[in-house]
Write a protein that holds these residues in place. Structure first.
Motif, short mmCIF file in Angstrom:
data_model
loop_
_atom_site.label_atom_id
_atom_site.label_comp_id
_atom_site.label_asym_id
_atom_site.label_seq_id
_atom_site.Cartn_x
_atom_site.Cartn_y
_atom_site.Cartn_z
N HIS B 56 0.87 -1.18 0.00
CA HIS B 56 0.00 0.00 0.00
C HIS B 56 0.90 1.22 0.00
O HIS B 56 2.06 1.15 0.40
N ASP B 57 0.38 2.33 -0.46
CA ASP B 57 1.15 3.56 -0.36
C ASP B 57 0.23 4.75 -0.22
O ASP B 57 -0.01 5.22 0.88
N CYS B 58 -0.36 5.22 -1.32
CA CYS B 58 -1.14 6.47 -1.25
C CYS B 58 -2.46 6.29 -0.51
O CYS B 58 -2.95 7.21 0.13
N ARG B 59 -3.05 5.14 -0.62
CA ARG B 59 -4.40 4.86 -0.11
C ARG B 59 -5.43 5.84 -0.65
O ARG B 59 -6.45 6.11 -0.01
N GLY B 61 -6.10 5.60 -4.15
CA GLY B 61 -6.46 5.03 -5.45
C GLY B 61 -5.68 5.61 -6.62
O GLY B 61 -6.13 5.54 -7.76
N ILE B 62 -4.51 6.19 -6.36
CA ILE B 62 -3.79 6.80 -7.47
C ILE B 62 -2.38 6.25 -7.71
O ILE B 62 -1.78 6.56 -8.72
N CYS B 63 -1.85 5.44 -6.79
CA CYS B 63 -0.45 5.03 -6.97
C CYS B 63 -0.30 3.63 -7.55
O CYS B 63 0.72 3.32 -8.16
N GLY B 64 -1.29 2.78 -7.36
CA GLY B 64 -1.21 1.43 -7.91
C GLY B 64 -0.47 0.44 -7.03
O GLY B 64 -0.21 -0.68 -7.45
N ALA B 65 -0.11 0.81 -5.82
CA ALA B 65 0.66 -0.10 -4.96
C ALA B 65 -0.21 -1.22 -4.40
O ALA B 65 0.24 -2.35 -4.28
N CYS B 66 -1.44 -0.92 -4.03
CA CYS B 66 -2.25 -1.92 -3.36
C CYS B 66 -2.88 -2.89 -4.35
O CYS B 66 -2.96 -2.61 -5.53
N CYS B 84 -7.61 -0.10 -1.76
CA CYS B 84 -7.52 0.92 -0.71
C CYS B 84 -8.77 1.80 -0.66
O CYS B 84 -9.06 2.41 0.36
S1 FES Z 1 -2.56 2.37 -2.13
FE1 FES Z 1 -2.25 3.67 -3.85
S2 FES Z 1 -3.74 2.90 -5.21
FE2 FES Z 1 -4.19 1.80 -3.40
#
Ligand code: FES
Lengths: 357, 259
Positions: B56-59, B61-66, B84
């Motif tokens: 997870h990172d941005c939480r 919905g914009i970074c694509g980590a989760c 997220c």
């Molecule tokens: S944590 Fe960045 S898109 Fe879900």
């Protein structure tokens, strides 16, 4: 939510304290569009530091809206904009943000006003760099929002984009190229004493974190630190609170190194350990922020010292004494940072007090 | 609300994993899915158990980590929503949830729900850079972009590279991802000089990473949190064949743009 929403949304709270009626049942004359009232010429587009403080103020008065936590929210209402411009225009401008809001809250901003509340999301300032964007370490450049160069005591909307473009497009193509043309990169060698030294430090930190006695999770410390910063170094601060915060951060840091529970091993992916490393850094950073806020005896941009305000509660600057950038040199954990003053010289446009009334 | 979770636990790459059952009580419907897992992890840590690893990172919905597969669906049941941004009100009291990592040969599991998506980075790298003069801004009207093209390029650029398309595809194909990335630049004037080279090298890298082929199931589009259209896959195929047919020695190079 994004600040751009304030272009068309109107911010209000009920005039009455503890008014729990749903927004559409509160008639027009019982609403307080406080930004429009206080700042007739800028209204809902007042700068974010001012808009934030006023939101906090009306909520502290007990006029905040929303469930739980003592109504920490104000309405951001698109009703009038939808009536004026039509739903498709609003959807084209803010569709993605409306969707995001609906996903988080389960409420449709086309029907019900949004509820918003100010919160810090980045720290202002950053690493000191020279005009070529190089830090105090030779060959280490800091670009974009990581450096301090383009934003001062207030961070405006879109500054991430602006600084990314300005640094990456206009400055670095000249300065990095110039550096590389002169630099003679030495061989990278993990046996280098400098490398060995840092490796030893990191290994030691990991060992200490994993060996701590473990009564509280990393997250618990992170939350506690956040609470101190929110209460004492947040939207408004004062000397007594900042001094108290510095003391509490030091004590919390000691407790952290003694009592944190990380778990797992250092050899595998260990997110709790990653988090612990970050929180360890946050202690140092939080301490520095409090130092800086205590040192700057004026109110300027988002730095609002309660002792320095006008009778109307606006920020009062002191350009005579504080017309400089404070660049703090790290002197070691728990040690007072060293101040380097970088004077702000205004040649073409001179400092003035702006009024948003 | 109360929930029963079955979470994929795997200690490390290449090790045997399995589902572990956790009973969750007092879950607030206003929590996000990741916040719910945060709470579970705090409980696990409190009893000195190993917390569940997830990205997870941005939480926002914009970074694509989760990203995780929830009851068989990448990013869970809600349309156009990253994990997220998924909230617990999407589930009912007493629900039973099966939570797994992305499953694809090209995305090896690192731990629990975390997979290695380095393959995506290597595809992007293979595409190389675009030649653009920096240091001074061009006159804004010197590069005209038609509004429909600008809008389409923007739609393609919405891809956050989360990998849900791969997880959703029965072939574990990365075509939607590659199509979005290729089209995003291919639709804009700045992307023209290396357009042919880029599509050829990115597709070659995609194949080398072990992603499967596209057989038009369309599952990717349904799972995509950014609703990237499979029309872009058609565009990718056209671009690819055009580049291959009109191949010049330069277009055959494997190291991306040569600005
Ligand atoms: S944590 Fe960045 S898109 Fe879900």
């Amino acid at each position: 939510m994004s600040e751009s929403l304030r272009n068309d949304g109107r911010i209000w709270v009920p005039k009455k304290k503890g008014d729990t009626r749903p927004p559409h049942q509160i008639p027009e004359e019982e609403r307080d569009y406080y930004l429009e009232r206080l700042y007739p010429s800028y209204g809902n587009l007042a700068p974010r530091d001012i808009a934030s403080r006023r939101a906090k103020e009306v909520c502290d008065e007990g006029r905040g809206v929303g469930p739980g936590r003592g109504g920490h929210g104000v309405y951001l209402d698109f009703r009038d904009a939808i009536a004026r411009l039509g739903r498709p225009v609003i959807a084209e401008r803010y569709g993605n943000l409306f969707e995001m809001y609906q996903r988080i809250t389960g409420e449709d901003p086309f029907q019900v006003p949004m509820r918003i509340y100010p919160a810090p999301h980045y720290t202002m300032g950053g690493l000191w760099v020279d005009y070529n964007l190089m830090t105090t370490l030779d060959g280490l450049y800091a670009i974009g929002e990581a450096n301090f160069s383009d934003h001062g005591a207030n961070r405006l909307g879109a500054s991430a984009l602006m600084q990314g473009l300005a640094d990456g497009y206009f400055i670095l193509p000249y300065t990095i190229g110039d550096y590389l043309a002169h630099a003679k990169p030495a061989k990278v060698d993990p046996q280098h004493p400098g490398f060995r030294h840092v490796q030893g430090e990191v290994d030691e930190q990991v060992r200490r974190l994993l060996a701590a006695s473990g009564r509280k999770t990393v997250d618990a410390f992170h939350r506690e630190l956040g609470r101190v910063m929110w209460d004492k170094c947040g939207m408004s601060r004062n000397a007594a609170g900042l001094k108290e915060a510095i003391g509490r951060i030091g004590a919390l840091r000691d407790e952290f190194w003694r009592d944190v529970y990380v778990g797992g091993r250092g050899e595998d992916l260990n997110q709790s350990l990653e988090h612990a490393g970050r929180v360890a850094d946050f202690f140092e950073f939080a301490e520095l922020m409090c130092h800086d806020a205590l040192h700057r005896e004026e109110s300027c941009g988002c730095h609002f010292r309660e002792e320095y305000q006008t009778p109307e509660g606006e920020a009062k600057r002191d350009d005579e004494r504080f017309g400089y950038v404070a660049a703090w040199e790290f002197a070691g954990v728990g040690k007072e940072p060293v101040l380097h003053k970088e004077p702000l010289a205004f040649e073409a446009v001179h400092l003035a007090q702006r009024s948003y009334k | 609300m109360h929930l029963t979770l079955h979470v994929w636990r795997q200690r490390g790459p290449g090790l045997l994993g399995g589902f572990v059952r956790y009973a969750m009580t007092d879950v607030s419907p206003d929590m996000s899915f990741l916040e719910m897992l945060d709470v579970l992890n705090q409980q696990l840590l409190a009893r000195k158990d190993d917390p569940i690893a997830f990205d997870h990172d941005c939480r926002e919905g914009i970074c694509g980590a989760c990203g995780m597969v929830i009851n068989g669906r990448p990013h869970g049941p809600q349309r156009a929503t990253t994990t997220c941004q998924l909230h617990m009100r999407s589930f009912s009291h007493g629900a039973e949830l099966w939570i797994e990592p992305w499953r694809a040969r090209a995305f090896p599991v690192i731990k629990d729900l975390v997979v290695d998506r380095g393959a995506f980075d290597r595809i992007i790298q293979a595409g190389g850079f675009i030649t653009a003069r920096t240091g001074s801004a061009p006159e804004a009207n010197s590069l005209l972009v038609r509004k429909p093209d600008a809008d389409l390029a923007m739609d393609a650029a919405a891809c956050i590279g989360c990998g849900a398309c791969v997880a959703a595809c029965p072939n574990a194909s990365a075509m939607l991802f590659v199509a979005a990335k290729v089209s995003h630049l291919g639709l804009l004037p700045q992307g023209q000089p290396e357009r042919d080279t880029r599509v050829v090298t990115m597709v070659a890298q995609m194949d080398a990473e072990g992603f499967g082929a596209c057989t038009n199931h369309g599952e990717c589009m349904a799972a995509c949190p950014k609703e990237i259209s499979i029309d872009f896959i058609a565009q990718l195929n056209r671009d690819y064949w055009k580049a291959v047919v009109s191949r010049t020695p330069q277009a055959a190079r494997k190291d991306g743009g040569d600005g």
